[in-house]
Scaffold this active site. Structure first.
Site, PDB file in Angstrom:
ATOM      1  N   HIS A   1       1.624   6.944  -0.533  1.00 55.63           N
ATOM      2  CA  HIS A   1       1.009   6.011   0.386  1.00 55.63           C
ATOM      3  C   HIS A   1      -0.488   6.013  -0.349  1.00 55.63           C
ATOM      4  O   HIS A   1      -1.321   7.086  -0.536  1.00 55.63           O
ATOM      5  CB  HIS A   1       0.629   6.653   1.808  1.00 55.63           C
ATOM      6  CG  HIS A   1       0.113   5.624   2.741  1.00 55.63           C
ATOM      7  ND1 HIS A   1      -1.311   5.507   2.668  1.00 55.63           N
ATOM      8  CD2 HIS A   1       0.654   5.030   3.775  1.00 55.63           C
ATOM      9  CE1 HIS A   1      -1.337   4.730   3.937  1.00 55.63           C
ATOM     10  NE2 HIS A   1      -0.223   4.262   4.587  1.00 55.63           N
TER      11      HIS A   1
ATOM     12  N   HIS B   1       0.881  -1.194  -0.100  1.00 55.84           N
ATOM     13  CA  HIS B   1      -0.168   0.021  -0.125  1.00 55.84           C
ATOM     14  C   HIS B   1       0.712   1.287   0.048  1.00 55.84           C
ATOM     15  O   HIS B   1       0.355   2.369  -0.249  1.00 55.84           O
ATOM     16  CB  HIS B   1      -0.988  -0.087   1.122  1.00 55.84           C
ATOM     17  CG  HIS B   1      -0.097   0.360   2.467  1.00 55.84           C
ATOM     18  ND1 HIS B   1       0.639  -0.838   3.191  1.00 55.84           N
ATOM     19  CD2 HIS B   1      -0.271   1.252   3.333  1.00 55.84           C
ATOM     20  CE1 HIS B   1       1.054  -0.145   4.097  1.00 55.84           C
ATOM     21  NE2 HIS B   1       0.704   1.111   4.336  1.00 55.84           N
TER      22      HIS B   1
END
Length: 156
Positions: free
Chosen positions: A76, A61
């Site tokens: 992110h 992620h």
């Protein structure tokens, strides 16, 4: 030595969100870095700059690219994508790879992430922001295109 303005391109397409308005204190209070967020609407995540992938979370992620000037940029994807444990995210590179700005790093299954109600606000941060000057994010609510538009500038 003259200060030169450095530019980071949008790793994803979407709408710019002021970091202070991100509904997660880790990001809004700049605990992991300073920068900007984008409400993601693209299925490919690009490198925001040339550099080496210095960090890649096992859950895919988030990743960081360290530039030649030592500045580390964290991308992110989404605020709660970590709960997916990598599902719906395909990693195209690995830690230690050298990448160019605009090179694809991740492929996202956006329909799956949307069905799971994942918040797709995606912070793009200068992790070691104490080493840069005049960090300027793109204007809030501006729409940016991945690989084209500049989302952050700074001086080293």
């Amino acid at each position: 030595m003259t200060k030169q303005q450095q530019k980071l391109i949008a790793p994803i397409s979407g709408r710019i969100i002021d970091l202070a308005k991100v509904p997660d204190p880790i990001f809004s209070e700049k605990l992991t870095g300073d920068g900007v967020a984008v409400l993601n609407d693209s299925d490919t995540v690009l490198s925001p700059c040339d550099g080496e992938i210095s960090l890649f979370f096992d859950t895919k992620h988030a990743f960081a690219v360290t530039r030649a000037d030592g500045v580390q940029i964290l991308v992110h994807i989404g605020l709660d994508t970590v709960i997916m444990n990598g599902e719906g995210i395909t990693q195209l590179h690995h830690r230690g790879d050298y990448v160019k700005a605009g090179e694809p790093i991740l492929k996202l299954d956006l329909p799956l992430l949307q069905r799971r109600k994942i918040n797709l606000i995606s912070p793009i941060l200068v992790v070691n922001y104490d080493t840069v000057r005049n960090l300027r994010p793109a204007a809030s609510d501006e729409m940016v295109a991945a690989g084209t538009d500049v989302i952050l500038t700074y001086e080293k």
